[in-house]
Design a protein around this motif. Structure first.
Motif, PDB file in Angstrom:
ATOM      1  N   UNK A   1     -28.738-105.784   9.484  1.00  0.00           N
ATOM      2  CA  UNK A   1     -28.202-105.679   8.133  1.00  0.00           C
ATOM      3  C   UNK A   1     -29.016-104.603   7.423  1.00  0.00           C
ATOM      4  N   UNK A   2     -28.336-103.722   6.721  1.00  0.00           N
ATOM      5  CA  UNK A   2     -29.068-102.679   5.997  1.00  0.00           C
ATOM      6  C   UNK A   2     -28.565-102.606   4.570  1.00  0.00           C
ATOM      7  N   UNK A   3     -29.455-102.100   3.686  1.00  0.00           N
ATOM      8  CA  UNK A   3     -29.048-101.818   2.312  1.00  0.00           C
ATOM      9  C   UNK A   3     -29.314-100.349   2.080  1.00  0.00           C
ATOM     10  N   UNK A   4     -28.305 -99.643   1.657  1.00  0.00           N
ATOM     11  CA  UNK A   4     -28.523 -98.223   1.405  1.00  0.00           C
ATOM     12  C   UNK A   4     -28.049 -97.887  -0.014  1.00  0.00           C
ATOM     13  N   UNK A   5     -28.740 -96.965  -0.676  1.00  0.00           N
ATOM     14  CA  UNK A   5     -28.267 -96.517  -1.989  1.00  0.00           C
ATOM     15  C   UNK A   5     -26.871 -95.939  -1.834  1.00  0.00           C
TER      16      UNK A   5
ATOM     17  N   UNK B   1     -16.861 -88.465   6.247  1.00  0.00           N
ATOM     18  CA  UNK B   1     -16.509 -87.503   7.283  1.00  0.00           C
ATOM     19  C   UNK B   1     -15.069 -87.774   7.671  1.00  0.00           C
ATOM     20  N   UNK B   2     -14.216 -86.768   7.512  1.00  0.00           N
ATOM     21  CA  UNK B   2     -12.807 -86.914   7.905  1.00  0.00           C
ATOM     22  C   UNK B   2     -12.181 -88.203   7.363  1.00  0.00           C
ATOM     23  N   UNK B   3     -12.213 -88.385   6.043  1.00  0.00           N
ATOM     24  CA  UNK B   3     -11.644 -89.560   5.379  1.00  0.00           C
ATOM     25  C   UNK B   3     -12.291 -90.862   5.811  1.00  0.00           C
ATOM     26  N   UNK B   4     -13.423 -90.794   6.427  1.00  0.00           N
ATOM     27  CA  UNK B   4     -14.051 -92.026   6.897  1.00  0.00           C
ATOM     28  C   UNK B   4     -15.437 -92.122   6.276  1.00  0.00           C
ATOM     29  N   UNK B   5     -15.699 -93.262   5.607  1.00  0.00           N
ATOM     30  CA  UNK B   5     -17.046 -93.459   5.083  1.00  0.00           C
ATOM     31  C   UNK B   5     -18.005 -93.598   6.256  1.00  0.00           C
ATOM     32  N   UNK B   6     -19.164 -92.998   6.124  1.00  0.00           N
ATOM     33  CA  UNK B   6     -20.157 -93.134   7.194  1.00  0.00           C
ATOM     34  C   UNK B   6     -21.525 -93.334   6.575  1.00  0.00           C
ATOM     35  N   UNK B   7     -22.411 -93.846   7.401  1.00  0.00           N
ATOM     36  CA  UNK B   7     -23.790 -93.952   6.969  1.00  0.00           C
ATOM     37  C   UNK B   7     -24.624 -93.435   8.138  1.00  0.00           C
ATOM     38  N   UNK B   8     -25.706 -92.747   7.802  1.00  0.00           N
ATOM     39  CA  UNK B   8     -26.550 -92.206   8.873  1.00  0.00           C
ATOM     40  C   UNK B   8     -27.753 -93.114   9.031  1.00  0.00           C
ATOM     41  N   UNK B   9     -27.880 -93.692  10.227  1.00  0.00           N
ATOM     42  CA  UNK B   9     -28.985 -94.599  10.495  1.00  0.00           C
ATOM     43  C   UNK B   9     -29.817 -94.036  11.632  1.00  0.00           C
TER      44      UNK B   9
END
Lengths: 123, 788, 91
Positions: free
Chosen positions: B675-679, B686-694
């Protein structure tokens, strides 16, 4: 869309009947014994026709028909028993329990489809 | 082999062992009705299924065995050792036949005579083989038998009858007349008499049998069938018998020629016995039949009245015909009238009299006795003290599976009730300000908690079965198939005593069979090829089971030719499953994984062995349904191993609780990576897709609220809570509102309205009484994909 | 919809099954001069036929279905005072 529920403890029989019915455009639900079928009925599966074997573990076909008649919406649903040539007395028992009629195993495709047309108006 | 036959053979093996076991036990305890029933049922199923194939000898032999068992079952015969020998011999013979069928897809040439001699033996105690005289054939040879005209012919219009009679006489033809009197409750067997009538071929005339008296509208029961039909048809007797075969007791069919009808219309026919004494006797006999007769009689009288009123001056033969039917009806009602020398007016008066005098009110109808309650058929667990075959020193109790399931459910409920105590403890402190009471409740809770845990473990233990149950079918399967393929294969099993929940063991059967067949068919080379490759001529398949914490790992390994990653990639590319770029970049281990893609295994590699219409994708799907995972490793030239990882038990699932748009959901813990919490600013697109870099990896993020179609706007200032799950080795982030704790739950299948909501795999009750919906991640992800 | 009910007219179409019997009877009970349109009806459940026999609504449109038109309609007409004995040619 006509839905047929098949109840038989023989997977072979289920498979053969199911393939005939599916090819003829019916939707098919299967159950391996009466209990499982009752379960499906209580979960809202509402077939237009039930075809059930007589000799099954857990709950035999005649008890199943008797119970199924009491399930919601199943009061007037045609129910056919799968019987063998020698099961004459079973047929009468089944009728008393609320079955509409019977089929004699092995069931030929034409015969099966013919009987469905006979007992389900508009099928 | 055709899949139906393969299915039959697989089922037959089970049935045969059931029959053998049952017969041997029966010999020890011939009086046990349950045992006889079991054996009978197995034989019966066998016969039924065998009839689907063109194996007449097999059907005949199983039929003879079934008849003998049926006689034993019904108590007509008691089983002696001679009969048991014959039955065992019959099923041994069948076993031999089926082995032949497995390789040649037909019965051996000797089946006929070998079967016949056993049939004679089996039929011996039943009084020998029945002579087969077909009464229908005999009847057909003798020509149609002309019946006497029944009194209910009066239901038809006399003029039409006369015309018809003349026509039949001049053409020497006959016609069938049917009286169809459904019983009142027939709708409740889903019978629809008019629908049957509409199917009568060559229907010439249809008339109604109306009720004696219609009930008043307010008392009318629309589900009681009150009417019947009389009809005339040119359909053959056989056609009618077939059409009405389910309702023989509601049907009377007579075959009439012109003469018979003429005689009836002319009143020359001597009265039928049924019309007077016999009828009266029958009336006394059965009240139900009484009603039916009365209904007929009334219908006849009504018809008579109609024709008398209509035709004004009825005379001659017509009049005497009417008079005759009135007399018959009157007799049936038990009020005989004299119609010897009729005139229209007297007859009219008599009919009117009869109609008013004899009126059964609905109250006359006896309540149909309720069917006797079905005899309770509780499964009987017989004591086995008398069983000499039992183990010495251990007492084994045979328990119905359902009882164990019920126990498991109760444990689940206990857990829920127990968890309620923690809420009570909190309330004691917060609402009533008593910290002492709160602590005492917590003490009670921990005591209860320990007992509940032990109870749960004990029940789970009862459900455990050794893996040997799942492995036991393979020695025979491998032996048979390898011989057929001309390959030499040695089977090694390890860890068969590893235990797993019965549901897991049961569900493991099909995937294992598929994998083993695959190995035999595709993986293992012929002895000659193996020697060329410098391997020992005998191949080896290893089935291993090991326990691994909460899971059991089952591995199927062979030392065959292995999978060629280049070939697999190429094939996947040809089938459009991967892009040209992937063709270049996929690693070898990822390439092997391609065999699990839906659509990968298709016709050109379907063989008669493994090609049963299911590919590896089906294996993966069925394992994943159990909450497990499949991985495959292969080394070209060295062999392939497939590893199934399954939860030890399916009864208790650990779920992580999260909430979305104020609603809580469960997610199976084994899918959760972290589980992560990110601001919120760190969420990219990216290409209509939400992403998060981990840690350098780009992980797609799905808004769970949106996927489930729930309105929710996250607070723009707050950090985003993201649950990282792993599906098929792919990481996906789920945007949720809040994380909660992990809980052990008993998953129940979805019921009612939600039964078809695939995005949920089940429900569980939480300690605070809330119902938790547990997500089926696979469906949720595909929902999300569709939403975009 | 096999059964469409308006204030005075019930329209029966396609296959009228046992499921339609109860609403039909309920409607017939409360409707003072009921009319029934059978034109597009292909099958009438026995229970529905029985209800029509008991309540004798006016049949406004003959069914196009051959069996209903030639065999069943005369039975309904017969009971509601129409021509009682329809002609039917011998074979």
């Amino acid at each position: 869309m006509t839905t047929v529920m098949l109840v038989d403890d023989s997977a072979t029989m289920l498979m053969s009947l199911k393939s005939i019915l599916t090819k003829a455009g019916y939707t098919v639900e299967t159950a391996g014994h009466g209990k499982e079928a009752m379960d499906k009925l209580s979960k809202g599966v509402k077939p237009n026709l039930i075809i059930s074997d007589v000799n099954m573990p857990q709950m035999d076909g005649i008890t199943f028909v008797r119970e199924a008649r009491k399930a919601p919406g199943m009061r007037f649903t045609p129910m056919l028993m799968l019987t063998t040539e020698s099961e004459q007395t079973k047929r009468n028992e089944a009728k008393t329990a609320g079955a509409t009629g019977w089929l004699v195993k092995p069931v030929a495709p034409d015969q099966l489809l013919g009987v469905i047309k006979q007992v389900v108006p508009g099928a | 082999m055709n899949p139906l036959l393969a299915q039959f053979l697989a089922e037959a093996a089970d049935l045969l062992s059931q029959v053998d076991e049952g017969l041997l036990e029966l010999e020890r305890d011939p009086s046990d009705p349950e045992l006889v029933n079991e054996v009978f049922r197995a034989a019966h199923t066998f016969k039924g299924s065998s009839g689907l194939f063109d194996f007449p000898e097999l059907t005949r032999l199983t039929h003879a065995a079934e008849d003998l068992l049926d006689a034993v079952r019904s108590g007509k015969l008691s089983l002696d050792s001679g009969m048991t020998d014959d039955l065992l011999a019959a099923f041994d013979l069948i076993r031999g036949w089926l082995a032949h069928v497995t390789t040649h897809e037909r019965l051996p040439a000797t089946a006929g005579p070998a079967g016949q001699s056993l049939i004679v033996k089996l039929r011996g105690p039943l009084g020998g083989e029945q002579a087969t005289v077909n009464p229908d054939v005999a009847a057909a040879l003798a020509g149609p038998v002309i019946d006497r005209a029944p009194d209910w012919l009066a239901l038809f219009d006399p003029e039409w009858l006369e015309k018809t009679a003349t026509w039949l006489s001049s053409t020497s033809a006959t016609m069938r007349f049917v009286r169809f009197t459904p019983d009142q409750g027939c709708f409740f067997r889903a019978e629809d008499p008019l629908h049957l009538v509409s199917q009568v071929p060559a229907l010439a005339k249809l008339d109604l049998i109306q009720p004696f008296e219609w009930p008043p509208a307010e008392e009318y029961d629309e589900y009681a069938c009150l009417i019947g039909f009389a009809l005339a048809t040119r359909a053959a007797r056989g056609e009618l018998d077939y059409l009405f075969r389910y309702v023989p007791d509601q049907i009377e069919i007579v075959e009439l020629n012109g003469d018979a009808i003429h005689r009836y219309v002319a009143g020359e026919e001597p009265p039928q016995p049924r019309a007077d004494e016999a009828v009266v006797a029958a009336v006394a006999q059965s009240h139900t039949e009484n009603l039916e007769l009365a209904r007929d009689a009334h219908a006849i009288l009504a018809a008579a009245q109609r024709s008398l009123a209509l035709e004004g001056s009825v005379s001659g033969v017509r009049l005497s015909a009417v008079a005759r039917s009135v007399a018959a009806a009157a007799a049936a009602l038990g009020v005989p009238v004299d119609t010897a020398d009729p005139d229209v007016e007297t007859l009219k008066a008599q009919v009117a009299n009869l109609l008013t005098e004899v009126r059964p009110t609905p109250a006359d109808a006896p309540p149909t006795p309720p069917p006797p309650p079905p005899a309770e058929r509780a499964p009987v667990d017989r004591g086995r003290a008398d069983d000499p075959g039992g183990q010495v020193g251990t007492r084994i109790l045979k328990v119905d599976q359902e009882k164990v399931d019920h126990l498991m459910e109760l444990v689940g409920e206990l857990n829920v009730a127990k968890n309620g105590l923690t809420f009570l403890a909190d309330a004691a402190e917060e609402e009533f300000g008593s910290r002492v009471l709160s602590r005492r409740i917590k003490d009670q809770y921990s005591g209860l908690h320990r007992i509940a845990e032990e109870l749960q473990a004990a029940v789970m233990d009862v459900r455990m079965l050794p893996l040997s149950v799942a492995f036991s079918r393979f020695p025979r399967l491998i032996r048979d198939l390898s011989r057929r393929l001309g390959k030499t294969v040695e089977l090694v099993t390890e860890g068969e005593d590893t235990m797993a929940d019965k549901d897991v063991i049961e569900a493991l059967g099909d995937p294992l069979v598929h994998l083993v067949r695959n190995s035999l068919d595709h993986g293992i080379e012929t002895s000659a090829d193996r020697e060329v490759a410098g391997k020992p001529p005998a191949a080896r398949i290893t089935l291993t089971a090991v326990a691994d914490g909460d899971a059991v790992i089952v591995e199927i390994a062979d030392d065959g030719r292995g999978i060629d990653p280049a070939k697999v990639k190429h094939k996947a590319y040809e089938k459009g499953l991967i892009s040209e770029e992937e063709l270049e970049t996929l690693t070898d281990s990822d390439a092997v994984d391609l065999v699990f893609r839906p659509g990968f295994s298709t016709a050109d590699q379907v063989s008669d062995l493994s090609g049963r219409g299911v590919g590896m994708d089906a294996v993966r799907a069925s394992v994943e349904k159990l909450g497990g995972a499949v991985t495959m490793r292969s080394q070209l030239g060295r062999g392939t191993s497939t590893r199934l990882r399954l939860p030890l038990s399916m009864a208790v699932t650990q779920v992580m609780v999260v909430s979305v748009a104020g609603q809580r959901f469960g997610i199976p813990v084994d899918l959760v990576v972290e589980t992560v919490r990110v601001p919120s600013a760190e969420l990219g697109r990216v290409l209509h897709q939400d992403v998060v870099v981990l840690r350098g990896e780009v992980v797609p993020v799905i808004d769970l609220a949106r996927a489930l179609d729930m309105p929710w706007t996250p607070d723009p200032a707050a950090d985003r809570a993201i649950l990282i799950v792993s599906m098929h080795g792919q990481r996906v982030g789920l945007l949720v509102e809040q994380f909660h704790r992990e809980v052990d739950v008993i998953l129940k299948p979805m019921e009612g309205l939600l039964a078809y909501a695939d995005e949920f795999s089940g429900t569980a009750l939480l300690g605070d009484g809330l119902v938790l919906l547990v997500l089926n991640m696979k469906e949720v992800l595909s929902l999300a994909a569709r939403a975009q | 919809m096999p059964l469409e009910l308006s204030e005075t007219t019930a329209t029966l179409s396609d296959v009228v099954t046992v499921d339609e019997v109860e609403p039909l009877v309920a409607w017939l009970r409360i409707t003072s001069k009921p009319k029934v349109n059978l034109r597009r009806c292909n099958h009438l459940h026995t229970g529905a036929l029985q209800a029509l026999l008991l309540f004798q609504p006016r049949i406004t449109s003959s069914p196009t279905d051959a069996f209903l038109a030639t065999q069943v309609l005369p039975l309904l007409r017969g009971s509601s005072g129409g021509p009682v004995l329809p002609e039917s040619e011998p074979p």
